[in-house]
Design an enzyme around this catalytic site. Structure first.
Site, mmCIF file in Angstrom:
data_model
loop_
_atom_site.group_PDB
_atom_site.id
_atom_site.type_symbol
_atom_site.label_atom_id
_atom_site.label_comp_id
_atom_site.label_asym_id
_atom_site.label_seq_id
_atom_site.Cartn_x
_atom_site.Cartn_y
_atom_site.Cartn_z
ATOM 1 N N LYS A 35 71.145 46.439 31.614
ATOM 2 C CA LYS A 35 69.862 45.650 32.049
ATOM 3 C C LYS A 35 70.059 44.589 32.917
ATOM 4 O O LYS A 35 71.204 43.999 32.954
ATOM 5 C CB LYS A 35 69.241 45.589 30.609
ATOM 6 C CG LYS A 35 69.886 44.055 29.655
ATOM 7 C CD LYS A 35 69.367 44.237 28.275
ATOM 8 C CE LYS A 35 70.042 42.918 27.731
ATOM 9 N NZ LYS A 35 69.938 43.051 26.268
ATOM 10 N N TYR A 272 67.141 13.551 46.801
ATOM 11 C CA TYR A 272 65.978 13.392 46.042
ATOM 12 C C TYR A 272 66.110 12.149 45.059
ATOM 13 O O TYR A 272 66.884 12.378 44.087
ATOM 14 C CB TYR A 272 65.147 14.387 45.482
ATOM 15 C CG TYR A 272 64.475 15.345 46.279
ATOM 16 C CD1 TYR A 272 63.377 14.913 47.319
ATOM 17 C CD2 TYR A 272 64.976 16.742 46.787
ATOM 18 C CE1 TYR A 272 63.028 15.712 48.302
ATOM 19 C CE2 TYR A 272 64.493 17.701 47.418
ATOM 20 C CZ TYR A 272 63.577 17.115 48.503
ATOM 21 O OH TYR A 272 62.759 18.147 49.255
#
Ligand code: PLP
Length: 382
Positions: A35, A272
């Site tokens: 999956k 930042y």
């Protein structure tokens, strides 16, 4: 430059890990869980190899994932764990649905009758995971009802462990006891054996009684043990299993290249929020990978990468598309040099446990985040 990272997937590592699993479970059938695009490794390529190496079934979450495998001409039986919406697909693509309530059984029965067909199904019982499946005192009665529903052939039952990865296995024992109780009752009523499976990777490794008729490993196939909570070079927390599972080989390596190298004086804030200020004149490398590529913002000032066989630290905040690293201690690094995000170079290793630990998650999330957002290439060994 290609944005983000390259995930190099070793198919021989996956083949090796499958052989380890087969040895542990003494050749019981393996339902290989592929999956989420094989935990970030690419479901089609991984499944092709697993089939060649002798898995009995593939396990996926949704029919869309199963259809991708069928369209790649893979004809192995596929068990669909969670989908209940695409009933026609179960028939059109010869899939094995996992039924987890009566209503789903009725919808599948209606479609089977419409087509004049009988479909093999597995039914999920909730023994304590609290997610999907039949629950409560009526479980065996409902199983019987489903088995008697026209158009449906009940061939298997399954359940899922909530915490088979803990050293305290009392809850796993409780779940297995419930599951075996249900299996025995329904087998007696139907007068035949019902194919039963419950073991995920953790139970494959630690819980032989839970192997039953087949096992459903995911993470192990990709080279990691769910039992190891922390990287080896960091202290184990109280859940940590000291035991090492070095015999598994991680299949994913994630790489990028240096986009730009800048000479930066001391006292300059990086990225930042100015969370890192250079302490010395040096070199800052800019990498073309960021949180949009699955490289977590939690790695800001909190992870390393490998350049020229040496660890260098991430400095400042990870941005959407870029990450800065301190290259001051690396001699002769150049733009376009290879950077290892996840994997081994020389004596250095950054594994998924380490990255998971640093970003407060588990290797499952690290592998799917990076693997599913990188460009994948396949190799035999790294
Ligand atoms: C994901 C999953 C597995 C595999 O779990 P691992 O811990 O990766 O081995 C097995 N069964 C079901 C139903 C799953 O959803």
């Amino acid at each position: 430059m290609h944005r983000g990272a390259i995930a190099e997937i070793s198919l021989s590592a996956i083949a090796h890990n499958l052989q380890i699993i087969k040895e542990i479970v003494r050749n019981l059938p393996v339902i290989a869980v592929v999956k989420a695009d094989a935990y970030g490794h690419g479901a089609v390529e991984v499944s092709k190899r697993l089939i060649k190496e002798g898995v009995s079934f593939l396990g996926v979450a949704y029919t869309s994932e199963a259809i991708e495998l069928r369209e790649a001409n893979l004809n192995t039986p596929i068990i669909v764990f969670f989908d209940n919406g695409n009933i026609k697909d179960f028939f059109d693509y010869h899939l094995i649905p996992v039924i987890y309530n009566e209503q789903m059984a009725l919808s599948i029965s209606n479609e089977a009758l419409k087509r004049g067909k009988k479909i093999k199904v597995h039914v999920k019982v909730d023994t304590g995971m609290g997610r999907l499946g039949l629950i409560g005192n009526e479980t065996v009665k409902t199983l019987f009802k489903i088995a008697e529903t026209p158009g449906i052939e009940l061939v298997g039952i399954l359940s899922h462990f909530s915490e088979a990865d803990l050293s305290d296995r009392s809850y796993a024992h409780l779940q297995l006891d419930r599951f075996i109780g249900i299996r025995d009752e329904i087998s007696k009523i139907l007068k035949r054996n019902i194919f039963s499976h419950i073991a995920n990777s953790a139970a494959v490794i630690t819980y032989q009684d839970a192997h039953l008729d087949a096992v459903r490993p995911g993470l192990m196939l990709y080279g990691y043990s769910p039992l190891i909570k922390n990287p080896p070079n960091l202290p184990l927390d109280k859940e940590g299993w000291g035991e090492s599972l070095n015999y598994l080989v991680p299949a994913m390596m994630v790489k990028t290249r240096i986009l730009c190298i800048r000479d930066i004086p001391a006292g300059i804030p990086i990225s930042y929020g100015r969370t890192f200020i250079t302490k010395r004149p040096g070199k800052i490398g800019v990498l073309p990978i960021g949180y949009a590529d699955g490289y977590s913002r939690l790695f800001s000032n909190n992870a390393d990468v490998i350049v020229k066989g040496k660890r260098v630290p991430v400095v400042g905040k990870v941005c959407m598309d870029l990450t800065m690293v301190d290259l001051t201690d690396i001699k002769d690094s150049n733009e376009n040099d290879e950077v290892i995000i996840l994997g081994r170079r020389g004596n250095e290793l950054i594994n998924a446990q380490e990255l998971a630990y640093r970003s407060n998650t588990i290797p499952y999330e690290t592998l799917t985040s990076l693997g599913n957002r990188s460009k994948r290439i396949y190799v035999e060994s790294h």
